[in-house]
Design a protein around this motif. Structure first.
Motif, PDB file in Angstrom:
ATOM      1  N   LYS A  79       0.839  -1.202   0.000  1.00  0.00           N
ATOM      2  CA  LYS A  79       0.000   0.000   0.000  1.00  0.00           C
ATOM      3  C   LYS A  79       0.872   1.250   0.000  1.00  0.00           C
ATOM      4  CE  LYS A  79      -3.502  -0.098   2.906  1.00  0.00           C
ATOM      5  NZ  LYS A  79      -4.262  -0.368   4.162  1.00  0.00           N
ATOM      6  N   ILE A  82       2.340   1.748  -3.524  1.00  0.00           N
ATOM      7  CA  ILE A  82       1.352   2.320  -4.438  1.00  0.00           C
ATOM      8  C   ILE A  82       1.270   3.834  -4.250  1.00  0.00           C
ATOM      9  CG2 ILE A  82      -1.116   2.414  -4.977  1.00  0.00           C
ATOM     10  CD1 ILE A  82      -1.228  -0.596  -4.362  1.00  0.00           C
ATOM     11  N   VAL A  89      -5.050   5.639 -10.366  1.00  0.00           N
ATOM     12  CA  VAL A  89      -5.835   4.463 -10.712  1.00  0.00           C
ATOM     13  C   VAL A  89      -6.240   4.481 -12.180  1.00  0.00           C
ATOM     14  CG1 VAL A  89      -8.002   3.258 -10.268  1.00  0.00           C
ATOM     15  CG2 VAL A  89      -6.668   4.138  -8.365  1.00  0.00           C
ATOM     16  N   TRP A  92      -3.949   2.547 -14.222  1.00  0.00           N
ATOM     17  CA  TRP A  92      -3.863   1.099 -14.019  1.00  0.00           C
ATOM     18  C   TRP A  92      -4.515   0.391 -15.204  1.00  0.00           C
ATOM     19  CZ3 TRP A  92      -3.975  -1.632  -8.740  1.00  0.00           C
ATOM     20  CH2 TRP A  92      -3.218  -0.927  -7.812  1.00  0.00           C
ATOM     21  N   TRP A  96      -4.925  -5.427 -14.291  1.00  0.00           N
ATOM     22  CA  TRP A  96      -4.384  -5.301 -12.929  1.00  0.00           C
ATOM     23  C   TRP A  96      -5.527  -5.150 -11.937  1.00  0.00           C
ATOM     24  CZ3 TRP A  96      -0.301  -0.803 -13.541  1.00  0.00           C
ATOM     25  CH2 TRP A  96       0.576  -1.112 -14.582  1.00  0.00           C
ATOM     26  N   ILE A  97      -6.470  -4.272 -12.281  1.00  0.00           N
ATOM     27  CA  ILE A  97      -7.582  -3.989 -11.365  1.00  0.00           C
ATOM     28  C   ILE A  97      -8.442  -5.233 -11.159  1.00  0.00           C
ATOM     29  CG2 ILE A  97      -9.692  -2.638 -11.081  1.00  0.00           C
ATOM     30  CD1 ILE A  97      -8.299  -0.373 -12.620  1.00  0.00           C
ATOM     31  N   TYR A 100      -6.543  -7.745  -9.057  1.00  0.00           N
ATOM     32  CA  TYR A 100      -6.431  -7.305  -7.669  1.00  0.00           C
ATOM     33  C   TYR A 100      -7.750  -7.502  -6.926  1.00  0.00           C
ATOM     34  CZ  TYR A 100      -5.849  -4.241  -3.628  1.00  0.00           C
ATOM     35  OH  TYR A 100      -5.806  -3.744  -2.353  1.00  0.00           O
ATOM     36  N   LEU A 101      -8.846  -7.060  -7.532  1.00  0.00           N
ATOM     37  CA  LEU A 101     -10.148  -7.177  -6.881  1.00  0.00           C
ATOM     38  C   LEU A 101     -10.540  -8.637  -6.694  1.00  0.00           C
ATOM     39  CD1 LEU A 101     -12.125  -4.307  -8.654  1.00  0.00           C
ATOM     40  CD2 LEU A 101     -11.130  -4.289  -6.354  1.00  0.00           C
ATOM     41  N   ARG A 324      -8.672  -2.716  -0.515  1.00  0.00           N
ATOM     42  CA  ARG A 324      -9.694  -2.907  -1.548  1.00  0.00           C
ATOM     43  C   ARG A 324     -10.653  -1.715  -1.589  1.00  0.00           C
ATOM     44  NH1 ARG A 324     -12.246  -7.061  -4.235  1.00  0.00           N
ATOM     45  NH2 ARG A 324     -14.493  -6.843  -4.455  1.00  0.00           N
ATOM     46  N   LEU A 327      -9.092   1.330  -3.357  1.00  0.00           N
ATOM     47  CA  LEU A 327      -9.113   1.221  -4.814  1.00  0.00           C
ATOM     48  C   LEU A 327     -10.519   1.446  -5.351  1.00  0.00           C
ATOM     49  CD1 LEU A 327      -7.792   0.587  -7.520  1.00  0.00           C
ATOM     50  CD2 LEU A 327      -8.166  -1.849  -7.052  1.00  0.00           C
ATOM     51  N   ASN A 330     -11.454   5.100  -5.362  1.00  0.00           N
ATOM     52  CA  ASN A 330     -10.807   5.825  -6.462  1.00  0.00           C
ATOM     53  C   ASN A 330     -11.476   5.516  -7.798  1.00  0.00           C
ATOM     54  OD1 ASN A 330      -8.874   7.185  -4.940  1.00  0.00           O
ATOM     55  ND2 ASN A 330      -7.456   5.457  -4.984  1.00  0.00           N
ATOM     56  N   LEU A 331     -11.851   4.267  -7.988  1.00  0.00           N
ATOM     57  CA  LEU A 331     -12.545   3.896  -9.223  1.00  0.00           C
ATOM     58  C   LEU A 331     -13.913   4.563  -9.288  1.00  0.00           C
ATOM     59  CD1 LEU A 331     -11.746   0.078  -9.419  1.00  0.00           C
ATOM     60  CD2 LEU A 331     -10.892   1.859 -10.946  1.00  0.00           C
TER      61      LEU A 331
END
Length: 353
Positions: A79, A82, A89, A92, A96-97, A100-101, A324, A327, A330-331
């Protein structure tokens, strides 16, 4: 006619991901190189710290607590990386996303299973406490109740937790996804993917050990072959070889319980049970008191060890969940996605306290 054994498959069956990720001649700035090297040096030191000084430490609750603590530190480090990379984001790659999720959901499920098992084991302390209470009451008619409680405890610890059944499939999937997505023209992305590779290796290693210990089976213990160029590779191979070898020896001995503190309590119970079952004469009273005292001390050590390990597992759960959430938040700013707090509530609600 028997077939010769197939050679051990290399970890990367199709291609070395770092030939794509860090190809020969690829350039990393001194700042990015230092960031990556510091992360990998820290991970190497954690693997060295994780190697037990004595084989008796393997699968002790104190050693497992240390393993989970080091895993938490590594996930906290990623973290931090990052943040330091200042990689928005929006930069990214979708792969990757998605990866990761998907992986974080799997880790949360593993944490829930581990928390469930630790809670189940700790529930057995109530049965031990009842047995000890009846033995302290002195009258011989209480021995029958004490025997019943000890029978209940032995049945309880030998039962299986269905929540653990999915852990091995999840770990197999996490192992398969160690082959990282291709990174195009992004030095920061390459650093991030290589650091995440290290995080996933230590995660699979530690969680594989926990799953084997809790389920009572070493058949699916994971042996990873890792990229030799990683600064932590040598220390990882060293600790993996030692720990996995010792765990397989423990299971091959035919022990009913493999957690060291749990085994110590079981040994005391086996020693105490025949004595109170057959009745205690005047000469045997002191021996009974010593056995009872020994069981009480070992039961307390087991309960305290389970509590400490449960706190570390819970801490790991929250680290994964907050990462999580960050992220997803941010998304959500960049485009419509489900409310992460609602998702967090749903996931947390599945944890067995």
């Amino acid at each position: 006619m028997s077939r010769p054994q197939d050679p051990h498959r290399p970890f990367f069956p199709f291609a070395n991901p770092f030939k794509m990720m860090l190809p020969k001649g690829s350039y990393l700035s001194p700042r990015l190189l230092e960031l990556l090297n510091n992360f990998e040096d820290a991970l190497a030191e954690r693997f060295r710290k994780l190697k037990p000084k004595d084989r008796e430490e393997v699968l002790s609750l104190s050693w497992m607590t240390l393993a989970m603590e080091l895993l938490c530190q590594t996930h906290t480090d990623i973290k931090s990386i990052i943040t330091k990379l200042e990689l928005p984001v929006c930069d990214w790659d979708d792969k990757w996303i998605d990866l990761y999720l998907d992986n974080t959901v799997k880790l949360l499920d593993i944490c829930i299973a581990f928390s469930s098992e630790l809670s189940r084991l700790n529930q057995g302390h109530v049965l031990l406490h009842c047995a000890l209470h009846n033995l302290d009451a002195s009258p011989s008619n209480q021995f029958v109740k004490a025997c019943s409680s000890l029978d209940g405890w032995r049945h309880h610890i030998s039962s299986k937790n269905r929540r653990l059944e999915n852990c091995f499939g999840i770990l197999d999937n996490l192992t398969e996804t160690l082959n990282l997505p291709k990174v195009k023209k992004s030095a920061k992305g390459k650093v991030l993917m290589r650091a995440m590779y290290g995080v996933k290796v230590v995660t699979v290693f530690v969680c594989s050990i926990f799953a084997a210990a809790f389920s009572g089976s070493a058949n699916r213990l994971v042996d990873l072959q890792v990229l030799e160029s990683c600064l932590w590779a040598e220390s990882f191979v060293d600790v993996q070889t030692y720990v996995n070898g010792e765990i397989r020896n423990i299971f091959s001995s035919g022990r009913v319980t493999v957690l060291k503190e749990l085994e110590a309590v079981d040994t005391s119970v086996k020693k105490l049970y025949p004595t109170i079952q057959d009745g205690v004469g005047p000469i045997e009273v002191e021996a009974l008191q010593n056995c009872t005292s020994d069981l009480g001390k070992r039961a307390d050590m087991l309960s305290q060890g389970l509590d400490l390990l449960a706190k570390q597992v819970d801490g790991f759960f929250r680290i994964v969940l907050t990462g999580r959430d960050a992220l997803l938040c941010n998304l959500r700013v960049d485009g419509g996605v489900p409310d992460p707090m609602r998702e967090a509530d749903n996931v947390e609600g599945r944890v067995v306290r």
